[in-house]
Design a protein around this motif. Sequence first.
Motif, PDB file in Angstrom:
ATOM      1  N   ASP A 188     -17.276 -25.298 -17.175  1.00  0.00           N
ATOM      2  CA  ASP A 188     -18.489 -24.890 -17.478  1.00  0.00           C
ATOM      3  C   ASP A 188     -19.399 -26.051 -17.234  1.00  0.00           C
ATOM      4  O   ASP A 188     -19.053 -27.287 -17.330  1.00  0.00           O
ATOM      5  N   ILE A 189     -20.625 -26.034 -17.282  1.00  0.00           N
ATOM      6  CA  ILE A 189     -21.696 -27.098 -17.023  1.00  0.00           C
ATOM      7  C   ILE A 189     -22.642 -27.130 -18.218  1.00  0.00           C
ATOM      8  O   ILE A 189     -23.235 -26.301 -18.713  1.00  0.00           O
ATOM      9  N   LYS A 190     -22.430 -28.206 -18.924  1.00  0.00           N
ATOM     10  CA  LYS A 190     -23.063 -28.522 -20.076  1.00  0.00           C
ATOM     11  C   LYS A 190     -24.166 -29.303 -19.828  1.00  0.00           C
ATOM     12  O   LYS A 190     -24.234 -30.472 -19.078  1.00  0.00           O
ATOM     13  N   VAL A 191     -25.457 -28.837 -20.302  1.00  0.00           N
ATOM     14  CA  VAL A 191     -26.958 -29.552 -20.064  1.00  0.00           C
ATOM     15  C   VAL A 191     -27.431 -30.130 -21.141  1.00  0.00           C
ATOM     16  O   VAL A 191     -27.640 -29.495 -22.297  1.00  0.00           O
ATOM     17  N   THR A 192     -27.646 -31.411 -21.031  1.00  0.00           N
ATOM     18  CA  THR A 192     -28.184 -32.079 -22.152  1.00  0.00           C
ATOM     19  C   THR A 192     -29.477 -33.150 -21.559  1.00  0.00           C
ATOM     20  O   THR A 192     -29.501 -33.287 -20.644  1.00  0.00           O
ATOM     21  N   THR A 193     -30.350 -33.258 -22.663  1.00  0.00           N
ATOM     22  CA  THR A 193     -31.271 -34.166 -22.274  1.00  0.00           C
ATOM     23  C   THR A 193     -31.516 -35.629 -23.015  1.00  0.00           C
ATOM     24  O   THR A 193     -31.044 -35.415 -24.441  1.00  0.00           O
ATOM     25  N   GLN A 194     -31.648 -36.822 -22.688  1.00  0.00           N
ATOM     26  CA  GLN A 194     -31.726 -37.911 -23.322  1.00  0.00           C
ATOM     27  C   GLN A 194     -32.944 -38.724 -22.687  1.00  0.00           C
ATOM     28  O   GLN A 194     -33.003 -38.952 -21.630  1.00  0.00           O
ATOM     29  N   ASP A 195     -33.783 -38.953 -23.487  1.00  0.00           N
ATOM     30  CA  ASP A 195     -35.082 -39.458 -23.477  1.00  0.00           C
ATOM     31  C   ASP A 195     -35.618 -38.920 -22.117  1.00  0.00           C
ATOM     32  O   ASP A 195     -35.950 -37.860 -22.150  1.00  0.00           O
ATOM     33  N   LYS A 196     -35.986 -39.358 -21.114  1.00  0.00           N
ATOM     34  CA  LYS A 196     -36.372 -38.945 -19.763  1.00  0.00           C
ATOM     35  C   LYS A 196     -35.272 -38.464 -18.805  1.00  0.00           C
ATOM     36  O   LYS A 196     -35.522 -38.176 -17.639  1.00  0.00           O
ATOM     37  N   GLN A 197     -34.036 -38.252 -19.196  1.00  0.00           N
ATOM     38  CA  GLN A 197     -33.155 -37.691 -18.289  1.00  0.00           C
ATOM     39  C   GLN A 197     -32.622 -36.475 -18.727  1.00  0.00           C
ATOM     40  O   GLN A 197     -32.516 -36.075 -19.748  1.00  0.00           O
ATOM     41  N   ILE A 198     -32.145 -35.846 -17.586  1.00  0.00           N
ATOM     42  CA  ILE A 198     -31.222 -34.360 -17.902  1.00  0.00           C
ATOM     43  C   ILE A 198     -29.992 -34.505 -17.273  1.00  0.00           C
ATOM     44  O   ILE A 198     -29.776 -35.033 -16.269  1.00  0.00           O
ATOM     45  N   ILE A 199     -29.143 -34.475 -18.288  1.00  0.00           N
ATOM     46  CA  ILE A 199     -27.793 -34.656 -17.794  1.00  0.00           C
ATOM     47  C   ILE A 199     -26.894 -33.483 -17.687  1.00  0.00           C
ATOM     48  O   ILE A 199     -26.753 -32.492 -18.765  1.00  0.00           O
ATOM     49  N   LEU A 200     -26.288 -33.227 -16.417  1.00  0.00           N
ATOM     50  CA  LEU A 200     -25.405 -31.854 -16.264  1.00  0.00           C
ATOM     51  C   LEU A 200     -23.737 -32.631 -16.298  1.00  0.00           C
ATOM     52  O   LEU A 200     -23.604 -33.351 -15.661  1.00  0.00           O
ATOM     53  N   THR A 201     -23.174 -31.986 -17.285  1.00  0.00           N
ATOM     54  CA  THR A 201     -21.628 -32.780 -17.551  1.00  0.00           C
ATOM     55  C   THR A 201     -20.685 -31.325 -17.166  1.00  0.00           C
ATOM     56  O   THR A 201     -20.795 -30.387 -17.509  1.00  0.00           O
ATOM     57  N   GLY A 202     -19.602 -31.570 -16.489  1.00  0.00           N
ATOM     58  CA  GLY A 202     -18.717 -30.698 -15.992  1.00  0.00           C
ATOM     59  C   GLY A 202     -17.480 -30.680 -17.195  1.00  0.00           C
ATOM     60  O   GLY A 202     -16.982 -31.551 -17.476  1.00  0.00           O
ATOM     61  N   VAL A 203     -17.455 -29.539 -18.076  1.00  0.00           N
ATOM     62  CA  VAL A 203     -16.646 -29.395 -19.331  1.00  0.00           C
ATOM     63  C   VAL A 203     -15.555 -28.474 -18.934  1.00  0.00           C
ATOM     64  O   VAL A 203     -15.840 -27.144 -18.648  1.00  0.00           O
ATOM     65  N   PRO A 204     -14.336 -28.716 -18.993  1.00  0.00           N
ATOM     66  CA  PRO A 204     -13.304 -27.600 -18.790  1.00  0.00           C
ATOM     67  C   PRO A 204     -13.830 -26.368 -19.734  1.00  0.00           C
ATOM     68  O   PRO A 204     -14.007 -26.459 -20.797  1.00  0.00           O
ATOM     69  N   SER A 205     -13.623 -25.284 -19.135  1.00  0.00           N
ATOM     70  CA  SER A 205     -13.747 -23.920 -19.840  1.00  0.00           C
ATOM     71  C   SER A 205     -12.776 -23.643 -20.863  1.00  0.00           C
ATOM     72  O   SER A 205     -11.737 -24.295 -20.805  1.00  0.00           O
ATOM     73  N   LYS A 206     -12.915 -22.883 -21.782  1.00  0.00           N
ATOM     74  CA  LYS A 206     -11.966 -22.649 -23.055  1.00  0.00           C
ATOM     75  C   LYS A 206     -10.749 -22.228 -22.399  1.00  0.00           C
ATOM     76  O   LYS A 206      -9.763 -22.388 -22.922  1.00  0.00           O
ATOM     77  N   ALA A 207     -10.699 -21.193 -21.293  1.00  0.00           N
ATOM     78  CA  ALA A 207      -9.352 -20.819 -20.782  1.00  0.00           C
ATOM     79  C   ALA A 207      -8.495 -22.073 -20.187  1.00  0.00           C
ATOM     80  O   ALA A 207      -7.389 -22.019 -20.465  1.00  0.00           O
ATOM     81  N   GLU A 208      -9.374 -22.857 -19.574  1.00  0.00           N
ATOM     82  CA  GLU A 208      -8.533 -24.270 -19.354  1.00  0.00           C
ATOM     83  C   GLU A 208      -8.085 -25.175 -20.208  1.00  0.00           C
ATOM     84  O   GLU A 208      -6.829 -25.623 -20.111  1.00  0.00           O
ATOM     85  N   LYS A 209      -8.785 -25.130 -21.447  1.00  0.00           N
ATOM     86  CA  LYS A 209      -8.279 -25.871 -22.507  1.00  0.00           C
ATOM     87  C   LYS A 209      -7.045 -25.240 -23.235  1.00  0.00           C
ATOM     88  O   LYS A 209      -6.376 -26.010 -23.546  1.00  0.00           O
ATOM     89  N   LYS A 210      -7.051 -23.931 -23.168  1.00  0.00           N
ATOM     90  CA  LYS A 210      -5.723 -23.445 -23.896  1.00  0.00           C
ATOM     91  C   LYS A 210      -4.838 -23.600 -23.003  1.00  0.00           C
ATOM     92  O   LYS A 210      -3.484 -23.756 -23.504  1.00  0.00           O
ATOM     93  N   LYS A 211      -4.557 -23.580 -21.561  1.00  0.00           N
ATOM     94  CA  LYS A 211      -3.468 -23.872 -20.774  1.00  0.00           C
ATOM     95  C   LYS A 211      -3.047 -25.250 -20.860  1.00  0.00           C
ATOM     96  O   LYS A 211      -1.988 -25.546 -20.948  1.00  0.00           O
ATOM     97  N   ALA A 212      -3.997 -26.213 -21.208  1.00  0.00           N
ATOM     98  CA  ALA A 212      -3.363 -27.726 -21.352  1.00  0.00           C
ATOM     99  C   ALA A 212      -2.691 -27.717 -22.647  1.00  0.00           C
ATOM    100  O   ALA A 212      -1.866 -28.830 -22.611  1.00  0.00           O
ATOM    101  N   ARG A 213      -2.872 -27.315 -23.486  1.00  0.00           N
ATOM    102  CA  ARG A 213      -1.992 -27.316 -24.664  1.00  0.00           C
ATOM    103  C   ARG A 213      -0.574 -26.852 -24.767  1.00  0.00           C
ATOM    104  O   ARG A 213       0.020 -26.564 -24.422  1.00  0.00           O
TER     105      ARG A 213
END
Length: 106
Positions: free
Chosen positions: A81-106
């Motif tokens: 999933d793509i997580k969108v955050t803002t800090q000061d004058k920046q917009i940051i797009l972060t790739g975060v593993p989806s919930k199904a992917e996290k369950k597989k890793a455990r």
Amino acid sequence: MAKIPKNLSDTAMFGDYKENITFENDNFADEVTTIQPNRGIKKESQSYTSEFFTPELQEKVGKALLELKVKLYNEGILDFDIKVTTQDKQIILTGVPSKAEKKKAR
């Protein structure tokens, strides 16, 4: 059986054949058709998004997202999933593993 002549015109093939007019083949030109309004996205919601994302910016963001996708694929992360955050004058797009992917890793 007689041979069928080739390269005949339409009038030569059909000759004096007249088609019986029924409801299936009648021309309904006298009917008035109304144009259905577009039920898609409203123009108001389109205007604010297209105001910020010019075609050049869409191309730049698209290329950056493709690079992110390739990096995550190389790390073995296929669903993210793509997580969108803002800090000061920046917009940051972060790739975060989806919930199904996290369950597989455990």
